[in-house]
Design a protein around this motif. Structure first.
Motif, PDB file in Angstrom:
ATOM      1  N   LEU A   1       6.111   7.242 -30.162  1.00 18.42           N
ATOM      2  CA  LEU A   1       4.688   7.104 -30.435  1.00 18.42           C
ATOM      3  C   LEU A   1       4.412   6.200 -31.630  1.00 18.42           C
ATOM      4  N   GLY A   2       5.451   5.876 -32.406  1.00 20.94           N
ATOM      5  CA  GLY A   2       5.295   4.944 -33.518  1.00 20.94           C
ATOM      6  C   GLY A   2       5.464   3.493 -33.101  1.00 20.94           C
ATOM      7  N   ALA A   3       5.572   3.251 -31.795  1.00 23.06           N
ATOM      8  CA  ALA A   3       5.905   1.897 -31.328  1.00 23.06           C
ATOM      9  C   ALA A   3       4.837   0.869 -31.692  1.00 23.06           C
ATOM     10  N   GLN A   4       3.580   1.274 -31.647  1.00 25.39           N
ATOM     11  CA  GLN A   4       2.537   0.281 -31.932  1.00 25.39           C
ATOM     12  C   GLN A   4       2.492  -0.089 -33.409  1.00 25.39           C
ATOM     13  N   ALA A   5       2.899   0.854 -34.271  1.00 25.65           N
ATOM     14  CA  ALA A   5       2.881   0.568 -35.706  1.00 25.65           C
ATOM     15  C   ALA A   5       4.083  -0.267 -36.122  1.00 25.65           C
ATOM     16  N   ALA A   6       5.171  -0.191 -35.373  1.00 28.99           N
ATOM     17  CA  ALA A   6       6.429  -0.808 -35.804  1.00 28.99           C
ATOM     18  C   ALA A   6       6.327  -2.307 -36.069  1.00 28.99           C
TER      19      ALA A   6
ATOM     20  N   PHE B   1       7.288  -5.450 -39.888  1.00 25.56           N
ATOM     21  CA  PHE B   1       8.153  -6.627 -39.993  1.00 25.56           C
ATOM     22  C   PHE B   1       7.406  -7.716 -40.762  1.00 25.56           C
ATOM     23  N   GLU B   2       8.060  -8.227 -41.772  1.00 31.20           N
ATOM     24  CA  GLU B   2       7.452  -9.366 -42.450  1.00 31.20           C
ATOM     25  C   GLU B   2       7.391 -10.540 -41.487  1.00 31.20           C
ATOM     26  N   GLY B   3       6.225 -11.202 -41.452  1.00 32.23           N
ATOM     27  CA  GLY B   3       6.070 -12.339 -40.548  1.00 32.23           C
ATOM     28  C   GLY B   3       5.524 -11.950 -39.199  1.00 32.23           C
ATOM     29  N   VAL B   4       5.233 -10.649 -39.006  1.00 32.98           N
ATOM     30  CA  VAL B   4       4.659 -10.204 -37.733  1.00 32.98           C
ATOM     31  C   VAL B   4       3.359  -9.477 -38.033  1.00 32.98           C
ATOM     32  N   THR B   5       2.297  -9.831 -37.342  1.00 34.00           N
ATOM     33  CA  THR B   5       1.026  -9.164 -37.565  1.00 34.00           C
ATOM     34  C   THR B   5       1.040  -7.786 -36.921  1.00 34.00           C
ATOM     35  N   ALA B   6       0.059  -6.954 -37.294  1.00 34.27           N
ATOM     36  CA  ALA B   6       0.032  -5.575 -36.804  1.00 34.27           C
ATOM     37  C   ALA B   6      -0.008  -5.511 -35.283  1.00 34.27           C
ATOM     38  N   ASP B   7      -0.596  -6.538 -34.615  1.00 33.97           N
ATOM     39  CA  ASP B   7      -0.628  -6.505 -33.150  1.00 33.97           C
ATOM     40  C   ASP B   7       0.652  -7.090 -32.547  1.00 33.97           C
ATOM     41  N   GLY B   8       1.603  -7.493 -33.403  1.00 37.00           N
ATOM     42  CA  GLY B   8       2.905  -7.938 -32.917  1.00 37.00           C
ATOM     43  C   GLY B   8       2.886  -9.305 -32.258  1.00 37.00           C
TER      44      GLY B   8
ATOM     45  N   PRO C   1      13.397   7.318 -42.786  1.00 39.49           N
ATOM     46  CA  PRO C   1      12.423   6.498 -42.057  1.00 39.49           C
ATOM     47  C   PRO C   1      12.662   4.999 -42.239  1.00 39.49           C
ATOM     48  N   PHE C   2      12.461   4.285 -41.174  1.00 40.31           N
ATOM     49  CA  PHE C   2      12.417   2.814 -41.227  1.00 40.31           C
ATOM     50  C   PHE C   2      11.088   2.437 -41.878  1.00 40.31           C
ATOM     51  N   GLU C   3      11.186   1.668 -42.991  1.00 39.60           N
ATOM     52  CA  GLU C   3       9.953   1.338 -43.713  1.00 39.60           C
ATOM     53  C   GLU C   3       9.610  -0.141 -43.650  1.00 39.60           C
ATOM     54  N   GLY C   4      10.483  -0.948 -43.092  1.00 41.31           N
ATOM     55  CA  GLY C   4      10.148  -2.354 -42.958  1.00 41.31           C
ATOM     56  C   GLY C   4      11.391  -3.205 -42.818  1.00 41.31           C
ATOM     57  N   ALA C   5      11.165  -4.461 -42.434  1.00 44.02           N
ATOM     58  CA  ALA C   5      12.296  -5.390 -42.277  1.00 44.02           C
ATOM     59  C   ALA C   5      11.814  -6.801 -42.509  1.00 44.02           C
ATOM     60  N   GLU C   6      12.732  -7.615 -42.982  1.00 47.12           N
ATOM     61  CA  GLU C   6      12.417  -9.040 -43.107  1.00 47.12           C
ATOM     62  C   GLU C   6      13.536  -9.837 -42.446  1.00 47.12           C
TER      63      GLU C   6
END
Ligand SMILES: Cc1cc2nc3c(=O)[nH]c(=O)nc-3n(C[C@H](O)[C@H](O)[C@H](O)COP(=O)(O)OP(=O)(O)OC[C@H]3O[C@@H](n4cnc5c(N)ncnc54)[C@H](O)[C@@H]3O)c2cc1C
Length: 233
Positions: free
Chosen positions: A212-217, A221-228, A177-182
């Protein structure tokens, strides 16, 4: 021969090994980039891409000038070509769009008109008698025939895409799983990949195609809020 950009583990990381992620990975690999596709499930294509109708849409309905209108028609032509060249099963069986009563005829005529604007090949009206001759059990006062519509083996398609990515030096990694990115100073990303062999890797380009995970993605990302909405800098 592909060669990874200096200082990065991969030119591009794609999140999600569904039809969209794998097709994106293939498109990048064709441009000579070394690609890693990360998939959280134990196999590719376990999301929406294995739970659909496997229809190749002709592109009849979409509004004039829309991306959907353009990409559905271009994509359908390209898809048949890809399936042919990779030996993936399909049936260009065609489709009937029917009006079951007179009140629906005007709508059918509007769809026919739109399909011509969208440059869809072969759309033609059929009379009730013609429909009956083709499908005796069908009750219709009129129909449109769409000879370019079809069905295909979507899993065979995804396997062919995976093969193309791997043949070009890339990797499709399952149970990861992709768990995050900076974002990295100077460009690119450090990506956290989970699973039994949890690791970090760097890439110049990061594409998320997690269905279906697109909204959570964006929230990963560090520096990006949950609403992208916050821009990376
Ligand atoms: C009922 C139904 C019928 C349909 N019928 C058709 C049809 O006939 N023809 C047509 O063209 N389209 C059809 N569609 C639409 C089509 O199926 C989808 O547009 C397409 O499959 C989407 O592919 P995807 O790769 O975006 O998503 P998915 O196939 O869901 O792939 C996303 C992948 O990302 C993975 N993922 C998610 N989060 C992470 C993470 N954090 N890390 C790593 N991996 C992750 C998932 O496990 C999954 O494998 C239909 C859709 C539905 C719901």
């Amino acid at each position: 021969m592909s060669q990874t950009a200096p200082d990065f583990d991969f030119d591009a990381v794609v999140v999600g090994a569904g039809a969209v992620g794998l097709a994106t990975g293939y498109a990048l690999a064709r441009r000579g980039l070394v690609v890693a596709v990360l998939e959280k499930e134990k196999a590719i294509g376990q999301g929406v891409s294995s739970r659909n109708s496997e229809v190749i849409h002709a592109g009849l309905y979409y509004p004039t000038g829309s991306l959907k209108a353009r990409l559905c028609v271009q994509g359908r032509r390209a898809l048949y070509g890809f399936l042919d060249s990779h030996g993936v099963a399909y049936d260009r069986c065609g489709k009937l769009v029917v009006a079951t009563e007179e009140a629906e005829v005007a709508r059918l005529e509007a769809i026919e008109n739109q399909s011509h604007i969208n440059d869809v090949e072969g759309i033609a009206p059929l009379s009730a008698a013609q429909v009956h001759a083709l499908e005796p059990d069908l009750r219709a006062v009129m129909a449109l025939t769409s000879p370019q519509s079809g069905v295909f083996d979507s899993h065979g398609y995804m396997l062919a895409l995976q093969g193309e990515i791997e043949d070009r030096g890339g990797a499709v990694v399952v149970a990861t799983p992709f768990e995050g990115a900076e974002p990295l100073a100077g460009g690119g990303f450090r990506v956290r990949a989970g699973g039994a062999d949890a690791t970090e890797l760097t890439c110049r380009i990061l594409v998320t195609a997690p269905g279906l995970g697109a909204q959570a993605a964006p929230g990963l990302f560090e520096g990006v809020t949950a609403d992208g909405l916050t821009t990376l800098h």
